[in-house]
Scaffold this motif. Structure first.
Motif, PDB file in Angstrom:
ATOM      1  N   GLY A 159       9.769 -25.268 -30.168  1.00 55.97           N
ATOM      2  CA  GLY A 159       8.414 -25.796 -30.048  1.00 55.97           C
ATOM      3  C   GLY A 159       8.393 -27.216 -29.520  1.00 55.97           C
ATOM      4  N   GLY A 160       9.528 -27.912 -29.635  1.00 58.24           N
ATOM      5  CA  GLY A 160       9.612 -29.266 -29.105  1.00 58.24           C
ATOM      6  C   GLY A 160       9.484 -29.338 -27.602  1.00 58.24           C
ATOM      7  N   VAL A 161       9.638 -28.194 -26.928  1.00 58.77           N
ATOM      8  CA  VAL A 161       9.430 -28.167 -25.478  1.00 58.77           C
ATOM      9  C   VAL A 161       8.027 -28.656 -25.145  1.00 58.77           C
ATOM     10  CG1 VAL A 161       9.289 -26.654 -23.452  1.00 58.77           C
ATOM     11  CG2 VAL A 161      11.101 -26.310 -25.146  1.00 58.77           C
ATOM     12  N   SER A 162       7.067 -28.337 -26.019  1.00 56.48           N
ATOM     13  CA  SER A 162       5.680 -28.744 -25.773  1.00 56.48           C
ATOM     14  C   SER A 162       5.544 -30.253 -25.696  1.00 56.48           C
ATOM     15  CB  SER A 162       4.763 -28.184 -26.864  1.00 56.48           C
ATOM     16  OG  SER A 162       5.090 -28.740 -28.130  1.00 56.48           O
ATOM     17  N   LEU A 163       6.326 -30.975 -26.503  1.00 56.46           N
ATOM     18  CA  LEU A 163       6.272 -32.436 -26.467  1.00 56.46           C
ATOM     19  C   LEU A 163       6.924 -32.965 -25.196  1.00 56.46           C
ATOM     20  CD1 LEU A 163       5.667 -35.158 -27.758  1.00 56.46           C
ATOM     21  CD2 LEU A 163       7.787 -34.948 -29.073  1.00 56.46           C
ATOM     22  N   ALA A 164       8.051 -32.357 -24.806  1.00 61.32           N
ATOM     23  CA  ALA A 164       8.779 -32.830 -23.628  1.00 61.32           C
ATOM     24  C   ALA A 164       8.032 -32.548 -22.327  1.00 61.32           C
ATOM     25  CB  ALA A 164      10.165 -32.186 -23.585  1.00 61.32           C
ATOM     26  N   VAL A 165       7.208 -31.478 -22.308  1.00 58.01           N
ATOM     27  CA  VAL A 165       6.555 -31.135 -21.044  1.00 58.01           C
ATOM     28  C   VAL A 165       5.369 -32.038 -20.728  1.00 58.01           C
ATOM     29  CG1 VAL A 165       7.224 -28.709 -21.230  1.00 58.01           C
ATOM     30  CG2 VAL A 165       4.973 -29.424 -22.056  1.00 58.01           C
ATOM     31  N   ILE A 166       4.859 -32.779 -21.699  1.00 57.85           N
ATOM     32  CA  ILE A 166       3.691 -33.625 -21.425  1.00 57.85           C
ATOM     33  C   ILE A 166       4.003 -34.700 -20.374  1.00 57.85           C
ATOM     34  CG2 ILE A 166       2.067 -35.278 -22.414  1.00 57.85           C
ATOM     35  CD1 ILE A 166       1.461 -32.329 -22.986  1.00 57.85           C
ATOM     36  N   PRO A 167       5.081 -35.505 -20.521  1.00 59.38           N
ATOM     37  CA  PRO A 167       5.389 -36.443 -19.451  1.00 59.38           C
ATOM     38  C   PRO A 167       5.652 -35.735 -18.123  1.00 59.38           C
ATOM     39  CG  PRO A 167       6.603 -37.005 -21.445  1.00 59.38           C
ATOM     40  CD  PRO A 167       5.989 -35.663 -21.672  1.00 59.38           C
ATOM     41  N   ALA A 168       6.384 -34.601 -18.166  1.00 64.55           N
ATOM     42  CA  ALA A 168       6.672 -33.864 -16.935  1.00 64.55           C
ATOM     43  C   ALA A 168       5.389 -33.349 -16.296  1.00 64.55           C
ATOM     44  CB  ALA A 168       7.619 -32.698 -17.235  1.00 64.55           C
ATOM     45  N   ALA A 169       4.500 -32.793 -17.109  1.00 62.34           N
ATOM     46  CA  ALA A 169       3.235 -32.285 -16.582  1.00 62.34           C
ATOM     47  C   ALA A 169       2.379 -33.422 -16.015  1.00 62.34           C
ATOM     48  CB  ALA A 169       2.468 -31.559 -17.689  1.00 62.34           C
ATOM     49  N   THR A 170       2.412 -34.574 -16.671  1.00 55.93           N
ATOM     50  CA  THR A 170       1.648 -35.726 -16.190  1.00 55.93           C
ATOM     51  C   THR A 170       2.139 -36.172 -14.820  1.00 55.93           C
ATOM     52  OG1 THR A 170       1.284 -36.469 -18.473  1.00 55.93           O
ATOM     53  CG2 THR A 170       0.936 -38.080 -16.717  1.00 55.93           C
ATOM     54  N   VAL A 171       3.471 -36.261 -14.663  1.00 55.50           N
ATOM     55  CA  VAL A 171       4.047 -36.660 -13.370  1.00 55.50           C
ATOM     56  C   VAL A 171       3.714 -35.623 -12.304  1.00 55.50           C
ATOM     57  CG1 VAL A 171       6.193 -37.094 -12.110  1.00 55.50           C
ATOM     58  CG2 VAL A 171       5.892 -38.009 -14.425  1.00 55.50           C
ATOM     59  N   SER A 172       3.808 -34.334 -12.674  1.00 58.04           N
ATOM     60  CA  SER A 172       3.540 -33.261 -11.716  1.00 58.04           C
ATOM     61  C   SER A 172       2.081 -33.285 -11.255  1.00 58.04           C
ATOM     62  CB  SER A 172       3.860 -31.905 -12.355  1.00 58.04           C
ATOM     63  OG  SER A 172       3.532 -30.839 -11.481  1.00 58.04           O
ATOM     64  N   ALA A 212      13.243 -25.401  -8.178  1.00 55.53           N
ATOM     65  CA  ALA A 212      11.995 -25.423  -8.954  1.00 55.53           C
ATOM     66  C   ALA A 212      11.463 -26.837  -9.144  1.00 55.53           C
ATOM     67  CB  ALA A 212      12.225 -24.763 -10.312  1.00 55.53           C
ATOM     68  N   PHE A 213      12.354 -27.805  -9.376  1.00 56.50           N
ATOM     69  CA  PHE A 213      11.892 -29.164  -9.655  1.00 56.50           C
ATOM     70  C   PHE A 213      11.279 -29.825  -8.427  1.00 56.50           C
ATOM     71  CE2 PHE A 213      15.352 -28.960 -13.021  1.00 56.50           C
ATOM     72  CZ  PHE A 213      14.452 -28.661 -14.026  1.00 56.50           C
ATOM     73  N   GLY A 214      11.810 -29.501  -7.248  1.00 53.25           N
ATOM     74  CA  GLY A 214      11.207 -30.021  -6.031  1.00 53.25           C
ATOM     75  C   GLY A 214       9.786 -29.531  -5.860  1.00 53.25           C
ATOM     76  N   PHE A 215       9.541 -28.270  -6.271  1.00 52.28           N
ATOM     77  CA  PHE A 215       8.194 -27.707  -6.200  1.00 52.28           C
ATOM     78  C   PHE A 215       7.277 -28.359  -7.228  1.00 52.28           C
ATOM     79  CE2 PHE A 215       5.173 -24.355  -7.610  1.00 52.28           C
ATOM     80  CZ  PHE A 215       4.441 -24.265  -6.437  1.00 52.28           C
ATOM     81  N   ILE A 216       7.808 -28.576  -8.447  1.00 51.53           N
ATOM     82  CA  ILE A 216       6.991 -29.116  -9.536  1.00 51.53           C
ATOM     83  C   ILE A 216       6.635 -30.577  -9.307  1.00 51.53           C
ATOM     84  CG2 ILE A 216       6.989 -29.706 -11.995  1.00 51.53           C
ATOM     85  CD1 ILE A 216       8.739 -27.215 -12.437  1.00 51.53           C
ATOM     86  N   PHE A 217       7.635 -31.396  -8.896  1.00 51.98           N
ATOM     87  CA  PHE A 217       7.430 -32.843  -8.813  1.00 51.98           C
ATOM     88  C   PHE A 217       7.111 -33.344  -7.411  1.00 51.98           C
ATOM     89  CE2 PHE A 217      10.153 -32.378 -12.634  1.00 51.98           C
ATOM     90  CZ  PHE A 217       9.293 -32.929 -13.550  1.00 51.98           C
ATOM     91  N   GLY A 218       7.089 -32.460  -6.435  1.00 49.48           N
ATOM     92  CA  GLY A 218       6.635 -32.854  -5.111  1.00 49.48           C
ATOM     93  C   GLY A 218       7.673 -33.580  -4.270  1.00 49.48           C
TER      94      GLY A 218
END
Length: 390
Positions: free
Chosen positions: A23-36, A277-283
């Motif tokens: 469930g900690g993935v949910s916390l880690a994805v917030i910064p990643a989602a914000t950058v994306s 995948a990361f190139g697609f997510i982070f541009g």
């Protein structure tokens, strides 16, 4: 030393630990989602500004966590109970509403992020420490779902992409602040002061380092550093989980579960990197750069925290807050110096290598301190026993 549990109870405990850990993935994805999402909504310069803001928000979350949670877990003379404070929940929900209602701007997001991430850090920390597994699973689903919808909306170029992200955080915050049967322990003032100082000394390194990258290497490298640090932050999920559990009591089961999860996370990140995948997510910042070596070094840096966390938590449980603050100050200076040396080489790989070397050195320092304290305790106990016999 905890008593061994029967086989079925150990399996159930391991399963709940693993589910809560995931469930900690949910916390880690917030910064990643914000950058994306930012890479689709804002200019490159605004993205560079937000890349620093994300790490500043993470630092603010760590400080709030130190005040509300870690200071209580480190107060050895108390019951070490923690709850999610209602005032933080209220501020977080109001902030989420403001970010959702106002038109998306980098400034509004940068102001709101520290409050939102602080609520996430504290809420998850309380759930993990107090083993509120069922509510944490539901809260994690809310955060993860909001982040996923927001990222997909960002891919589609929708201006409202931040709305599901902050709504998910607000829902999770409401779930995590539901009443509990226990009361929070009152932290020892001296312990709280040392814990906050410790966290501030350690946490300030990374936003300061990314601000220097923004100033000297430009917006693209600042975004890339924040993106790689965020992606490798997936490894911090089991590490933070282990740290929280070990602050309450030593558990080999939680150590094994966390170590296995770190290994699995490294494999997953490498597969995603090789698949593009990361190139697609982070541009463009990620897609246009050589990221495999920096990502490997960042993962090694995070994984090295396994060796650091165990003696660190043992010293925390023993109440050695003053000693730890001194050690952490020295380690932070070394960490910043080595990372800055990598920055001088104008290489993100060198920066992450410096962070890795510093983490390995800190593991040695903490373990030596733990053994020294243990030996001193044994000598003092022997002296007391000898004096009583006389």
């Amino acid at each position: 030393m905890t008593e061994p549990m029967p086989g079925p109870m150990r399996l159930r405990g391991a399963a709940l630990s693993l589910i809560t850990l995931l469930g900690g993935v949910s916390l880690a994805v917030i910064p990643a989602a914000t950058v994306s999402i930012s890479s689709r909504l804002f200019t490159v310069d605004e993205q560079g500004f937000l890349a620093v803001a994300v790490l500043v928000a993470t630092f603010a979350g760590q400080l709030t966590f130190a005040v509300v949670v870690e200071s209580r877990l480190s107060s050895a003379a108390t019951e070490r109970r923690v709850v999610f404070p209602l005032w933080l929940a209220a501020i977080s929900v109001v902030t989420a509403v403001v970010v959702a209602v106002l038109p998306p701007t980098a400034v509004v997001l940068a102001i709101g992020l520290p409050i939102l991430i602080a609520a996430l850090e504290v809420g998850r920390g309380v759930s993990v420490a107090e083993r509120l597994d069922r509510r944490e699973i539901v809260a994690s689903i809310a955060v993860g779902s909001g982040a996923l919808v927001g990222v997909l909306a960002g891919f589609a170029g929708q201006q409202w992409a931040l709305v599901p992200l902050v709504v998910g955080i607000a829902i999770a915050t409401c779930i995590r602040c539901l009443p509990v049967a226990h009361r929070p322990s009152r932290p020892e003032p001296a312990v709280m002061g040392w814990v906050i100082a410790d966290t501030a000394i350690t946490g300030v390194v990374y936003p300061l380092l990314n601000a220097m990258i923004l100033a000297f290497l430009g917006s693209t490298d600042a975004v890339l550093f924040a993106s790689i640090a965020t992606v490798s932050g997936l490894l911090a999920i089991p590490l933070n989980f282990m740290r929280l559990r070990l602050l309450k009591q030593h558990s080999r089961l939680d150590i094994v579960v966390s170590a296995a999860s770190v290994l699995a996370a490294v494999v997953a990140l490498l597969v995603l990197e090789l698949a593009g995948a990361f190139g697609f997510i982070f541009g463009a910042a990620w897609a246009g750069s050589a990221t495999l070596v920096p990502l490997l070094l960042a993962c090694a840096w995070r994984a090295a925290s396994l060796a650091t966390t165990i003696p660190f938590a043992a010293l925390r449980r023993a109440g050695a807050v003053r000693l730890l603050t001194g050690l952490r100050a020295v380690v932070s200076v070394v960490t910043f110096a080595l990372a800055a040396a990598g920055l001088a080489l104008e290489s993100l790989s060198a920066v992450f290598l410096g962070l890795l070397v510093a983490e390995l050195a800190s593991a040695v320092v903490y373990e030596l301190a733990r053994r020294r304290r243990l030996e001193r305790g044994i000598r003092e106990a022997a002296a007391v026993e000898a004096g009583g016999g006389a």
